[in-house]
Enzyme design. Structure first.
Site, PDB file in Angstrom:
ATOM      1  N   PHE A 130      22.765  28.398  25.285  1.00  0.00           N
ATOM      2  CA  PHE A 130      22.849  27.810  23.936  1.00  0.00           C
ATOM      3  C   PHE A 130      21.829  28.444  23.004  1.00  0.00           C
ATOM      4  O   PHE A 130      20.685  28.691  23.389  1.00  0.00           O
ATOM      5  CB  PHE A 130      22.607  26.302  24.046  1.00  0.00           C
ATOM      6  CG  PHE A 130      22.382  25.595  22.736  1.00  0.00           C
ATOM      7  CD1 PHE A 130      23.362  25.621  21.750  1.00  0.00           C
ATOM      8  CD2 PHE A 130      21.207  24.899  22.493  1.00  0.00           C
ATOM      9  CE1 PHE A 130      23.161  24.968  20.544  1.00  0.00           C
ATOM     10  CE2 PHE A 130      21.003  24.242  21.298  1.00  0.00           C
ATOM     11  CZ  PHE A 130      21.984  24.280  20.314  1.00  0.00           C
ATOM     12  N   HIS A 131      22.252  28.684  21.756  1.00  0.00           N
ATOM     13  CA  HIS A 131      21.363  29.173  20.691  1.00  0.00           C
ATOM     14  C   HIS A 131      21.427  28.191  19.531  1.00  0.00           C
ATOM     15  O   HIS A 131      22.443  28.086  18.845  1.00  0.00           O
ATOM     16  CB  HIS A 131      21.807  30.556  20.225  1.00  0.00           C
ATOM     17  CG  HIS A 131      20.834  31.233  19.299  1.00  0.00           C
ATOM     18  ND1 HIS A 131      20.327  30.640  18.170  1.00  0.00           N
ATOM     19  CD2 HIS A 131      20.264  32.466  19.358  1.00  0.00           C
ATOM     20  CE1 HIS A 131      19.514  31.473  17.559  1.00  0.00           C
ATOM     21  NE2 HIS A 131      19.452  32.593  18.260  1.00  0.00           N
ATOM     22  N   SER A 132      20.341  27.474  19.306  1.00  0.00           N
ATOM     23  CA  SER A 132      20.288  26.481  18.228  1.00  0.00           C
ATOM     24  C   SER A 132      20.174  27.157  16.864  1.00  0.00           C
ATOM     25  O   SER A 132      19.956  28.370  16.766  1.00  0.00           O
ATOM     26  CB  SER A 132      19.089  25.551  18.447  1.00  0.00           C
ATOM     27  OG  SER A 132      18.974  24.629  17.386  1.00  0.00           O
TER      28      SER A 132
END
Length: 613
Positions: free
Chosen positions: A505-507
């Site tokens: 995941f990349h916020s």
């Protein structure tokens, strides 16, 4: 991120505007050989310039010289149909050869200025071959005059011809400068329901060759509105559909674009080159910026206006090609029947068509040699352990602007990482060279690969490499009402017979507070819903024990922080649940990227434990 001023280098390609000056145009035509030499020597020696900014300026100069050289090469042959066709075929064959070279070298062109011997470059070999090729191709011809009567009447619109050239150059560059780009557009994850980069990159190259052949043999058909409509349907399928349906659409569009290229170029040379090519490359530059704006909208003025609109890019490209077709129908109609095919012209065309056939055989050989044969063996199967990691690789360009895939592979291998999430990994854009970092890493390390949301999903990309079989994967685009899109992969792995869910995941950015809150809630629900042991490999943009950290870690998600004592984190985190964790480390980034690697060292042992409430 954001504008730095170096973006102005993109305008180096509008150098054909100078051809509007008659004296300068005559000079470039007379000394065309030396402009070609200037382009290849400065471009292929740019890797010797160690300072990244000066290397960019050197490449920009090479691009400006190359555009001047090629545009005048075509323009000077406008009265000789046979030689003009041969020149166009040579240029198109060069594009195919470049795509094959990238196919053979894991999507890196070995002659690029980001390449050198240490990372797979063939710079000196390429320079020698280029000098020989330019000397041979620009030698004086023994024939004089032309076989085509130049138009003195209506030739269609110069401006529309320029728009068509802009759309043509952008379509070729953005979609066909690498054989894996349209495949990445259609990828949806595991189980595999569509084409993969290897071996189907060879099919993309075959479609390019077929399009060129059709464009040369049946120009009236490829230059018609019927062919244009079929090409537009292919573009629509590629844009809105995935897996095989989307890829078939991409192949249709590939055949059309490569087939219409000779038609549009033959039309463009009948006009003032400053308009047909100079203005055309200005349109191309606007499209290049548009291509970046749709994903980088958070960092540029006016970016939100085109946010997430790859479909607008495709529509614009198709409409631009339509402008070129409209002008070409008028221009080419004036000269139809006035040209005769001389034996020398037929001989030259046959020569290049044979080369295209040989290139197709070469691409098939590359596909055969690169067909995956790995056994995907974990590093420590006897211990039934799993080492997991997270790394922000910043588009596989190191701090000194060299391609970093080989150094990355070495670091991952030395750390014996079995599963790793790679962030900011989408290099399938013009600004990143239309490359595919994951291809080299997967094949060199012997790992399964999932590419995450494709380049047409408007993110900076996430990827996952795994020594364990990926049974199923889902690609997520998390809520982002204000800032940039947050991509994620949710994958189920078969780890020594135990199913384990891995989230990569990349916020969103620090400035977009509400976006990051919504994203934390979304991901917490997804992780909590998983009935299996789980690992999160992530970029969270939060300090430990503050703010959204408590959404990612705790009862809402069911996840635990791999090391609550590590206070010096901001972006990268590893979380887990229902797994026996044994250790963790942050590894110095060196100069490969400006972000460290985080890994579970010693490894996580895959011994499912009772979930704590």
């Amino acid at each position: 991120m954001g504008l730095s001023g170096y973006e102005a280098a993109v305008m180096s390609t509008i150098s054909p505007l100078l051809l509007g000056i008659p004296a300068f145009r005559s000079l470039v035509i007379k000394y065309n050989r030396w402009f070609h030499f200037s382009a290849v020597i400065s471009g292929l020696l740019a890797w010797q310039v160690t300072d990244p900014a000066n290397r960019l300026f050197t490449v920009s100069f090479a691009a400006s010289q190359g555009n001047l050289a090629w545009c005048t090469t075509w323009y000077a042959e406008r009265g000789n149909a046979g030689r003009l066709q041969a020149r166009i075929l040579a240029w198109m064959a060069g594009l195919v050869l470049s795509s094959i070279a990238k196919f053979a070298c894991y999507s890196n062109n070995p002659l690029w200025p980001i390449m050198r011997a240490e990372n797979g470059g063939w710079n000196w070999t390429g320079l020698l071959l280029a000098i020989v090729a330019v000397w041979h191709a620009t030698r004086p011809v023994t024939t004089s005059g032309g076989d085509q009567v130049l138009n003195s009447g209506s030739k269609g619109s110069s401006w529309m011809a320029g728009v068509g050239i802009g759309g043509l150059m952008f379509a070729l560059h953005s979609l066909l400068s690498d054989s894996s780009t349209i495949i990445s557009w259609t990828w949806t994850g595991f189980p595999v329901n569509g084409p993969q980069q290897v071996p189907y990159g060879a099919l993309t190259i075959l479609a390019m060759g077929a399009g060129i052949l059709f464009g040369i043999s049946t120009p009236d058909l490829l230059g018609s509105w019927t062919a244009y409509g079929i090409g537009a349907v292919g573009a629509m399928l590629l844009t809105y559909y995935r897996d095989w349906t989307g890829y078939y659409g991409g192949l249709i569009f590939t055949i059309y674009v490569c087939g219409v290229a000779p038609v549009l170029l033959k039309s463009a040379v009948q006009h003032n080159p400053a308009i047909s090519f100079g203005f055309g490359f200005f349109i191309y530059n606007l499209m290049v910026l548009f291509h970046c704006w749709v994903v980088g909208y958070a960092f540029v003025p006016g970016g939100p206006l085109v946010r997430e609109h790859t479909d607008w890019i495709m529509i614009s490209t198709v409409l631009e090609l339509g402008n070129g077709v409209f002008s070409a129908l008028s221009t080419n109609a004036q000269s139809r029947g006035k040209a005769t095919k001389k034996p020398q012209g037929r001989k030259q065309s046959a020569y290049y068509l044979h080369i295209l056939f040989a290139l197709q055989l070469l691409s098939m050989a590359v596909a055969y040699l690169r067909f995956p044969t790995n056994n995907y063996q974990a590093y420590h199967p006897e211990e039934k352990s799993l080492t997991a990691g997270i790394w922000t690789i910043h588009f596989s360009i190191d701090n000194d602007m060299w391609s970093s895939e080989r150094r990355m592979a070495q670091a991952i291998r030395e750390l014996e990482v079995d599963v790793i999430g790679l962030l900011e990994s989408d290099t399938q854009r013009i600004i990143m060279g239309n490359r595919d970092t994951m291809q080299y890493l997967a094949e060199d390390l012997g790992m399964y690969v999932d590419y995450g949301p494709g380049p047409n999903q408007h993110t900076w990309g996430v990827g996952m490499l795994s020594k364990f079989p990926i049974l199923n994967s889902t690609h997520h685009l998390l809520p982002s009402p204000v800032g940039e899109l947050a991509p994620a992969i949710e994958a189920t792995l078969d780890v020594y017979g135990t199913l384990v869910d891995v989230f990569v995941f990349h916020s969103g950015q620090e400035e977009d507070v509400e976006d990051r809150r919504l994203q934390s809630e979304y991901l917490a629900r997804a992780m909590n819903a998983s009935p299996r042991p789980a690992i999160l490999l992530s970029y969270l943009v939060t300090k430990p024990s503050e703010g959204n950290y408590h959404t990612y870690v705790g009862q809402k998600s069911g996840m635990h922080d791999i090391d609550v004592s590590d206070w010096d984190r901001w972006c990268e985190y590893i979380l887990y649940k229902d797994i026996k964790r044994t250790g963790y480390a942050r590894v110095s980034r060196g100069t490969i990227t400006d972000t460290e690697i985080q890994v579970s060292i010693p490894p996580i042992f895959i011994t499912p434990v009772a979930r704590s409430n």
